[in-house]
Design a protein around this motif. Structure first.
Motif, mmCIF file in Angstrom:
data_model
loop_
_atom_site.group_PDB
_atom_site.id
_atom_site.type_symbol
_atom_site.label_atom_id
_atom_site.label_comp_id
_atom_site.label_asym_id
_atom_site.label_seq_id
_atom_site.Cartn_x
_atom_site.Cartn_y
_atom_site.Cartn_z
ATOM 1 N N ASP A 157 6.115 -6.721 -3.587
ATOM 2 C CA ASP A 157 7.017 -5.576 -3.537
ATOM 3 C C ASP A 157 8.428 -5.967 -3.988
ATOM 4 O O ASP A 157 9.027 -6.908 -3.466
ATOM 5 C CB ASP A 157 7.074 -5.011 -2.122
ATOM 6 N N THR A 185 7.048 -3.753 -10.986
ATOM 7 C CA THR A 185 6.514 -2.955 -9.891
ATOM 8 C C THR A 185 5.048 -2.619 -10.159
ATOM 9 O O THR A 185 4.617 -2.572 -11.311
ATOM 10 C CB THR A 185 7.335 -1.658 -9.714
ATOM 11 N N GLY A 186 4.296 -2.401 -9.099
ATOM 12 C CA GLY A 186 2.875 -2.077 -9.232
ATOM 13 C C GLY A 186 2.061 -2.856 -8.226
ATOM 14 O O GLY A 186 2.551 -3.790 -7.578
ATOM 15 N N ARG A 187 0.788 -2.526 -8.117
ATOM 16 C CA ARG A 187 -0.016 -3.170 -7.076
ATOM 17 C C ARG A 187 -0.379 -4.611 -7.422
ATOM 18 O O ARG A 187 -0.843 -5.359 -6.553
ATOM 19 C CB ARG A 187 -1.265 -2.349 -6.783
ATOM 20 N N SER A 188 -0.155 -5.028 -8.664
ATOM 21 C CA SER A 188 -0.391 -6.424 -9.016
ATOM 22 C C SER A 188 0.809 -7.307 -8.699
ATOM 23 O O SER A 188 0.764 -8.513 -8.932
ATOM 24 C CB SER A 188 -0.714 -6.539 -10.510
ATOM 25 N N GLY A 236 -4.776 5.010 -6.715
ATOM 26 C CA GLY A 236 -4.811 4.090 -5.593
ATOM 27 C C GLY A 236 -3.552 4.149 -4.745
ATOM 28 O O GLY A 236 -3.563 3.786 -3.565
ATOM 29 N N ASP A 237 -2.450 4.614 -5.354
ATOM 30 C CA ASP A 237 -1.198 4.788 -4.625
ATOM 31 C C ASP A 237 -1.008 6.221 -4.136
ATOM 32 O O ASP A 237 0.045 6.555 -3.589
ATOM 33 C CB ASP A 237 -0.015 4.403 -5.527
ATOM 34 N N HIS A 292 4.246 -11.061 -10.343
ATOM 35 C CA HIS A 292 2.812 -10.853 -10.535
ATOM 36 C C HIS A 292 2.109 -12.123 -10.999
ATOM 37 O O HIS A 292 0.914 -12.101 -11.288
ATOM 38 C CB HIS A 292 2.542 -9.727 -11.530
ATOM 39 N N GLU A 349 -4.485 3.041 -11.117
ATOM 40 C CA GLU A 349 -3.579 2.489 -10.111
ATOM 41 C C GLU A 349 -2.800 3.595 -9.409
ATOM 42 O O GLU A 349 -2.575 3.542 -8.197
ATOM 43 C CB GLU A 349 -2.616 1.493 -10.757
#
Length: 390
Positions: free
Chosen positions: A63, A57-60, A124-125, A18, A121
């Protein structure tokens, strides 16, 4: 309930998918994190003898599964702690991914079960379940996922998950699948952990608070007839003297202003994670009194979610604090520091030789440069070999 002290430890490092840099909460000193840089960090951790690396892990983040798949062939012994996300993945697909990466890496995969997160978040997932129901999903998910990795054919119909004739054609490299790591501070998290996982993780709180948290987890798992081992997630700031280490801690947050801190704390406050609330309570959003326990500094958590504390000090002091956590029963330390490449070297060179480890620390071959174009190593004296204690 008092746990037996850990006699030796595994030490993992962190892959900053990140972002990375010399300072927190600013673009100043920021470092581009691409595959080349992550390769540098992973190969350094591998060469230096770390047991493994955690991938967030996470959108920031990039993958974690793709990054681990890219780096596994470029490393030799390093293990990869990669997240499965109940509710975001189906247990059958996650089991196939796990078995494949475990085979590709020849058994160097560890699994981090992640249930919590930022509700914004999560939406958003595509995850809209409240806190309690997310842990219901996790319990069902892990029941199916683990059965598949054990080679069972699964037919299951639960509240959230349904599987008919689920099976793996290609088994994992590790018998029964990789070990499951899990962190969670709520009652729902402890109940699920006690029934399903192998290693219970905590973020870095003062030793007294960690002891109480581990005792609660131990009481739950013993009621099920199972046992845990325990790990802790911390940052480290180690220098040759305590004065240098504390100066480095101050420098790390030297570009933070109160508006940046307040904005970060506002984001953390909307989360339903009990662990995140415990982290935020350690500093209260203030720069004052950040040393919350001897050599335990809460400055990272002013702007970083999740693990928000760092061990700060000279090598002997940091090693002593790690041994203090080992005395509580913790045998696994997942560490990081800024920037992650340089701090991996510092910690390996200065602290790892002082710890009783379960894994070998690789020492470089001793060579002395006596040519005309470079300084001699240690004025002509080769460095001492470091060996892990057991």
């Amino acid at each position: 309930m008092t746990l037996a002290p850990a006699q030796s430890a595994n030490v993992l490092w962190f892959l900053p998918t990140h972002g990375d840099g010399r300072y927190l909460g600013t673009q100043i000193g920021a470092r581009e994190v691409d595959l080349g840089y992550l390769k540098q960090v992973a190969q350094a951790a591998d060469k230096l003898g770390y047991y493994g690396v955690l991938l967030p892990t996470g959108r920031s983040c990039e993958d974690s599964w793709v990054v681990a798949s890219a780096l596994a062939p470029l490393t030799e012994r390093l293990r990869f702690l990669v997240a499965v996300r109940p509710g975001l993945q189906s247990p059958a697909v996650a089991a196939r991914m796990t078995a494949t990466l475990d085979r590709i890496s020849e058994g160097r995969l560890l699994i981090n079960v992640v249930t919590g997160g930022d509700p914004v978040e999560n939406k958003g997932d595509g995850i809209f379940l409240p806190h309690g129901e997310r842990y219901e999903v996790t319990r069902e998910f892990l029941g199916v996922y683990s059965a598949l990795l054990r080679g069972e054919t699964v037919n299951y119909q639960g509240k959230h998950i349904q599987i008919e004739d689920g099976r793996l054609l290609f088994p994992p490299h590790q018998d029964g699948g990789p070990p499951l790591y899990f962190g969670g501070s709520s009652d729902a998290a402890l109940d699920v952990a006690a029934e399903t996982v192998d290693k219970y993780l905590t973020w870095g709180e003062p030793p007294k608070d960690v002891a109480e948290k581990l005792a609660a987890a131990e009481a739950r798992v013993r009621r099920t007839g199972r046992r845990f081992t325990y790990g802790i997630r911390l940052h480290v700031i180690v220098r040759e003297t305590n004065e240098e280490a504390w100066a480095a801690a101050d420098k790390l947050i030297s570009h933070l202003d109160q508006d940046t801190i307040d904005a970060a704390q506002k984001v953390f406050a909307r989360m339903d994670s009990v662990g995140q609330k415990r982290m935020a309570a350690l500093h209260g959003g203030s720069r004052e009194g950040l040393e919350i326990s001897p050599n335990l500094w809460a400055g990272v958590g002013l702007v970083r979610g999740g693990a928000g504390t760092a061990l700060v000090g000279d090598p002997q002091t940091v090693a002593a604090r790690i041994r203090e956590y080992m005395s509580l029963g913790i045998d696994t330390f997942i560490l990081s520091g800024y920037p992650h490449l340089e701090e991996a070297y510092r910690f390996s060179e200065l602290v790892l030789p002082l710890l009783p480890l379960n894994h070998a620390v690789r020492a470089p071959e001793a060579r002395v440069n006596t040519g005309p174009f470079g300084e001699m190593i240690a004025n002509g004296l080769p460095p001492e070999r470091r060996q892990a204690q057991s």
